[in-house]
Design an enzyme around this catalytic site. Structure first.
Site, PDB file in Angstrom:
ATOM      1  N   LYS A   1      15.606  17.278   0.176  1.00  0.00           N
ATOM      2  CA  LYS A   1      16.751  17.876  -0.315  1.00  0.00           C
ATOM      3  C   LYS A   1      17.622  17.757   0.398  1.00  0.00           C
ATOM      4  CE  LYS A   1      16.144  21.586  -4.050  1.00  0.00           C
ATOM      5  NZ  LYS A   1      17.815  20.974  -4.317  1.00  0.00           N
TER       6      LYS A   1
ATOM      7  N   TYR B   1      15.105  20.703   3.130  1.00  0.00           N
ATOM      8  CA  TYR B   1      15.915  21.870   2.478  1.00  0.00           C
ATOM      9  C   TYR B   1      17.262  22.068   2.994  1.00  0.00           C
ATOM     10  CZ  TYR B   1      17.798  24.412  -1.468  1.00  0.00           C
ATOM     11  OH  TYR B   1      18.470  25.187  -2.739  1.00  0.00           O
TER      12      TYR B   1
HETATM   13  C1  SI3 Z   1      22.694  26.093  -4.999  1.00  0.00           C
HETATM   14  C2  SI3 Z   1      21.650  25.544  -6.203  1.00  0.00           C
HETATM   15  O1  SI3 Z   1      20.854  25.994  -7.477  1.00  0.00           O
HETATM   16  N1  SI3 Z   1      21.604  23.814  -6.276  1.00  0.00           N
HETATM   17  C3  SI3 Z   1      20.868  24.059  -7.045  1.00  0.00           C
HETATM   18  C4  SI3 Z   1      21.848  22.600  -7.841  1.00  0.00           C
HETATM   19  O2  SI3 Z   1      21.247  22.030  -8.700  1.00  0.00           O
HETATM   20  C5  SI3 Z   1      23.100  23.318  -8.724  1.00  0.00           C
HETATM   21  O3  SI3 Z   1      22.572  24.659  -9.432  1.00  0.00           O
HETATM   22  C6  SI3 Z   1      23.572  22.548 -10.625  1.00  0.00           C
HETATM   23  O4  SI3 Z   1      23.911  21.444  -8.835  1.00  0.00           O
HETATM   24  C7  SI3 Z   1      24.547  23.253 -10.538  1.00  0.00           C
HETATM   25  O5  SI3 Z   1      26.005  23.447  -8.707  1.00  0.00           O
HETATM   26  C8  SI3 Z   1      20.179  22.434  -5.977  1.00  0.00           C
HETATM   27  O6  SI3 Z   1      19.971  21.542  -5.405  1.00  0.00           O
HETATM   28  C9  SI3 Z   1      19.122  23.827  -5.557  1.00  0.00           C
HETATM   29  C10 SI3 Z   1      17.431  24.347  -6.358  1.00  0.00           C
HETATM   30  O7  SI3 Z   1      17.780  23.146  -7.188  1.00  0.00           O
HETATM   31  C11 SI3 Z   1      17.083  24.817  -5.478  1.00  0.00           C
HETATM   32  O8  SI3 Z   1      16.722  24.406  -4.592  1.00  0.00           O
HETATM   33  O9  SI3 Z   1      15.992  25.300  -6.471  1.00  0.00           O
END
Ligand code: SI3
Length: 289
Positions: free
Chosen positions: A161, A133
């Site tokens: 990821k 990750y």
């Molecule tokens: C920091 C964060 O939460 N990043 C999200 C993204 O889905 C993010 O929320 C989205 O791109 C909006 O900025 C994901 O990369 C991380 C994620 O899905 C997780 O670890 O749960």
């Protein structure tokens, strides 16, 4: 076909205890309505770094039971406490998870050798595959191409990821490791990652916006870049509105608008104000309804 995974949220009660039925409802929505390929359990979106070991285990178990084999599952077990990461990995494997993921150890600026040892120790003795990750903006850990290569020497490490907007590194990774899985994690930049050969995407906003993201992927695969841009444009208006309204509690508030009882976020994340509720209702009406 590129895969789409939702990063599962953890529902909490108002007193910050885990709300089991809320997690179950979100899992069901992802399976029945989003027809999602998989769920990433216990990541940033799951607010996992604020949970006790017992609560993290509880979330893996609820997600595993409710999914009942209807979608792929990945348990994020990373922790700055290696003993906890190992215990969580063992627990997830015993539950039946076939894939785990782990953020590199953070906060103390560990050396690369220490990071490599962390991954090797998590995996030792377990029959499981792991996805690194990589989320430098939050973890503070940036891995270079050469460091990824060293981590990938462990055959159980099958991919990454990649929540990072360094598209040069993404392209170098794809070129150097055609057989490793790369799941992109910045939902608002999916358009830029698609041409770089990602295997799919994992993100928070797909909980609510899976249909649009799937349509974007299908349009990309059909070569319709105009449509890809249009879909990403609407997604980005939606995502930026969520960010402006405080993203994690707001994802749950929009779920509530849809009749999915997603509960609260855990302190120190905010509990919803009247203004946030009104903002979420507007986001729902504008982008989801
Ligand atoms: C920091 C964060 O939460 N990043 C999200 C993204 O889905 C993010 O929320 C989205 O791109 C909006 O900025 C994901 O990369 C991380 C994620 O899905 C997780 O670890 O749960």
């Amino acid at each position: 076909m590129k895969k789409l995974y939702s990063a599962l949220m953890t529902a909490f009660n108002e007193d910050d205890t885990i709300n089991e039925s809320g997690i179950r409802e979100m899992v069901r929505y992802n399976i029945d309505h989003n027809h999602i390929d998989g769920l990433y359990v216990g990541g940033s979106t799951g607010e996992s770094f604020m949970l006790s070991t017992a609560e993290r285990k509880q979330a893996y178990k609820i997600a595993y039971d409710e999914t009942a084999g209807k979608a792929d599952l990945i348990a994020q077990v990373g922790s700055v406490n290696l003993k906890e990461a190992k215990e969580l990995a063992k627990y997830a494997v015993e539950l039946g998870y076939k894939t785990i993921s782990a953020v590199p150890p953070f906060y103390y600026h560990f050396t690369f050798e220490q990071i490599k040892d962390y991954y090797d120790q998590i995996l030792a003795g377990l029959d499981v595959q792991l996805i690194i990750y990589s989320i430098p903006a939050l973890s503070g850990v940036t891995l270079s191409l050469a460091e990824f290569a060293k981590l990938f020497e462990n055959p159980k490490i099958i991919g990454v990821k990649y929540t990072n907007n360094d598209f040069l590194l993404l392209q170098r990774l794809r070129s150097a490791f055609p057989d490793k899985k790369i799941y992109f994690g910045t939902d608002e930049m999916l358009i830029s990652a698609l041409p770089l050969g990602i295997d799919g995407a994992i993100g928070s906003t797909f909980n609510l916006n899976a249909a649009r993201a799937k349509a974007e992927i299908a349009s990309y695969e059909a070569g319709d870049m105009k449509k890809v841009f249009e879909l990403q444009d609407v997604s980005n208006k939606f995502i930026l509105a969520l960010i402006d309204n405080d993203i994690y509690p707001s994802l749950k508030l929009v779920f509530e608008e849809m009749g999915v009882h997603a509960g609260y976020s855990k302190a120190p994340m905010s509990k919803p104000t009247a203004e946030m509720r009104a903002g979420a209702k507007k986001i729902y009406e504008q982008y989801i309804k």
